[in-house]
Design a protein around this motif. Structure first.
Motif, PDB file in Angstrom:
ATOM      1  N   THR A  47       0.759  -1.228   0.041  1.00 30.10           N
ATOM      2  CA  THR A  47       0.009   0.145   0.088  1.00 30.10           C
ATOM      3  C   THR A  47       0.732   1.256   0.050  1.00 30.10           C
ATOM      4  O   THR A  47       0.478   2.332  -0.589  1.00 30.10           O
ATOM      5  CB  THR A  47      -0.937   0.070   1.151  1.00 30.10           C
ATOM      6  OG1 THR A  47      -0.128   0.222   2.385  1.00 30.10           O
ATOM      7  CG2 THR A  47      -1.641  -1.180   1.211  1.00 30.10           C
ATOM      8  N   LEU A  66      -5.614  -0.768  -2.219  1.00 27.01           N
ATOM      9  CA  LEU A  66      -4.419  -0.743  -1.196  1.00 27.01           C
ATOM     10  C   LEU A  66      -5.005  -1.287   0.118  1.00 27.01           C
ATOM     11  O   LEU A  66      -5.790  -0.735   0.837  1.00 27.01           O
ATOM     12  CB  LEU A  66      -4.164   0.661  -0.809  1.00 27.01           C
ATOM     13  CG  LEU A  66      -3.613   1.655  -2.008  1.00 27.01           C
ATOM     14  CD1 LEU A  66      -3.127   3.042  -1.670  1.00 27.01           C
ATOM     15  CD2 LEU A  66      -2.665   0.962  -3.114  1.00 27.01           C
ATOM     16  N   GLY A  86      -3.520  -0.623   4.654  1.00 28.70           N
ATOM     17  CA  GLY A  86      -2.986   0.433   4.524  1.00 28.70           C
ATOM     18  C   GLY A  86      -2.052   1.206   5.481  1.00 28.70           C
ATOM     19  O   GLY A  86      -2.320   1.143   6.816  1.00 28.70           O
TER      20      GLY A  86
END
Length: 515
Positions: A233, A252, A255
């Motif tokens: 991410t 993503l 995160g």
């Protein structure tokens, strides 16, 4: 343990653990004839002239497994000065089973240091489900410094064993132990410099993100479709910050907040694993084979005592290795990535309580990428190389002391084995860090999905919240549950939302909650 040693914790260990313990392999399909990466003029707008030869490569795809093609892509060591030399990236492709791909879907399994090529060859289903393999050419790659790409090289297996597992002399926190750890770290950094052919200054997330833009172009895509996990991410967000206009569909999962300092990241992760250990204990106490009794607080105190006992009197495993507190903590950490691994943690803690260390070493070995008497790739070496370059140094004595106080208060069981004085290879790394910890907004990008899991110990939920809020078009999906990551982990609500976005472009409501 240093301020930077346990940052951006490794998802590659989880992938290896899942493969080894479940035997899960991707469904094989007949091979599809490869294409040759044709005219790329539409994908090179705005590229500096000195980089056009990299963007204009023609790929030589070769079969490398059932349904898979492999190739090598050349990228510059230094994008600011391509004359410094080149690096090679290993790339693997699983062609869309529909025969009519939306485009390429670049993936990164985490790390830093996780090898995308070997993971796709072993277990494509860990990365993506059947819907994505039907509609996308799924692309895995080993980032610069990793695996089959031009790799960071430091130690032979026996030396890496000593670096990761040997118990230093002296009591924990003593000057003797600190001196031994400092020497061990300096020796490691020197070995990396000696054996890595001068690439260490260029092993950065920003350079790896720029590599992804070369990959986008040579794959024939005008814009990047991307699915990144954990550290992936940060890599994806970095790409979006550099090239917001070249982002198409980006997810993503797990995160990481790019603005959080190294010490705060370490603290958040320690708290995350402490909380996950408490969740494990609550579950363990309901089972017949739990080695603990009483309340969760009682069990946590018993684990702390067990760690201290092993630290004072290490246990010798069948292969002759000695289990100390640090390796036992690595084993605990490895198993907390997924609820599916909790039975193995119960077994390991039961064995250690009875003076046996083999299951604990099995878990620690999976985390470190150790298979038999060798290592599957260079995950841990690349992990350190990226962190040394990406994170500004905060390793002053005062900063270490302050971090330790915060850790002791917020994560009392984890803290003694998480961070401390001594043992930071970054202190003697041959190149100074170039990374910055700052927000990434990516103005002008399309919506970017950020998945956060409420009980994720490795990439705590607040990181996903923060990343989604700072991206100008961030959309948060909340996965209510335990373990690392959310997509393709058994929660259909999360997986369906991600698939709908990547395949149809359907953007869920910001704050979409699954649980």
């Amino acid at each position: 343990m240093s301020l930077r040693r346990r940052l951006a914790t490794v998802v590659a260990g989880v992938a290896a653990l899942a493969v080894a313990l479940s035997g899960c392999l991707y469904a094989q399909i007949p091979p599809v004839p490869p294409t040759d990466g044709a005219s790329l003029a539409p994908q090179t707008d705005g590229v500096p002239a000195e980089l056009l030869p990299y963007y204009g490569q023609t790929l030589d795809w070769q079969p490398c497994g059932t349904g898979l093609d492999c190739t090598t892509v050349t990228v510059p060591r230094d994008y600011a000065d391509p004359s410094v030399g080149d690096l090679d990236l290993a790339v693997v492709r699983h062609r869309a089973t529909s025969g009519k791909p939306i485009g390429s879907l670049l993936t990164n399994p985490g790390g830093p240091g996780a090898a995308g090529v070997s993971l796709m060859k072993q277990a494509l289903s860990i990365l993506v489900d059947d819907k994505l393999t039907q509609d996308y050419d799924v692309i895995g790659f080993d980032p610069r410094g990793v695996g089959e790409s031009t790799a960071v090289t430091c130690y032979e297996p026996a030396q890496l064993d000593a670096f990761l597992y040997d118990i230093p002399p002296g009591a924990r926190g003593s000057d003797e132990r600190k001196a031994a750890l400092d020497q061990r770290a300096a020796d490691f950094a020197n070995a990396c410099q000696d054996h890595s052919d001068g690439i260490l200054p260029y092993i950065t997330t920003e350079n790896s993100a720029r590599d992804m833009d070369v990959l986008r172009a040579v794959l024939g895509d005008a814009k990047l479709n991307y699915l990144g996990f954990s550290y992936g991410t940060f890599l994806g967000a970095t790409y979006a910050g550099l090239f917001p206009e070249r982002v198409d569909r980006m997810v993503l999962d797990g995160g990481i907040d790019p603005s959080v300092s190294g010490s705060d990241t370490s603290l958040q992760q320690a708290v995350g694993f402490e909380q996950s250990l408490r969740s494990f204990m609550a579950d363990c106490l309901k089972t017949k084979d739990c080695p603990f009794a009483g309340t969760v607080d009682d069990a946590m105190a018993d684990v702390a005592s067990l760690l201290a006992r092993v630290d004072a009197r290490p246990i010798t495993a069948a292969d002759g290795r000695r289990l100390g507190g640090d390796t036992l903590m690595t084993a605990i950490t490895a198993a907390l990535y997924s609820e599916e691994s909790w039975p193995y943690l119960r077994s390991a803690l039961t064995d250690v309580s009875n003076g046996r260390a083999d299951v604990a070493f099995q878990l620690a070995d999976f985390y470190n990428g150790r298979v038999g008497d060798h290592y599957d790739g260079n995950t841990m070496e690349a992990f350190i190389a990226y962190n040394c370059m990406d994170y500004p140094d905060q390793g002053t004595d005062a900063a270490v002391a302050e971090l330790q106080q915060k850790l002791d208060a917020a994560a009392p069981v984890i803290a003694p084995y998480w961070s401390g004085s001594g043992g930071d290879p970054c202190k003697t790394w041959p190149a100074p860090p170039t990374g910055k910890r700052e927000q990434i907004t990516a103005p002008g990008s399309p919506p970017i999905l950020v998945v956060g899991t409420t009980g994720d110990p490795a990439t705590p939920y607040e990181g996903a919240q923060s990343l989604a809020s700072q991206l100008s078009q961030g959309v948060l999906i909340t996965n209510v549950g335990e373990g690392h990551l959310g997509y393709n982990k058994g929660n259909a609500c999360v997986t369906d939302a991600v698939d709908a976005y990547l395949i149809d472009g359907t953007v869920p409501d910001d704050g979409h909650r699954c649980g």
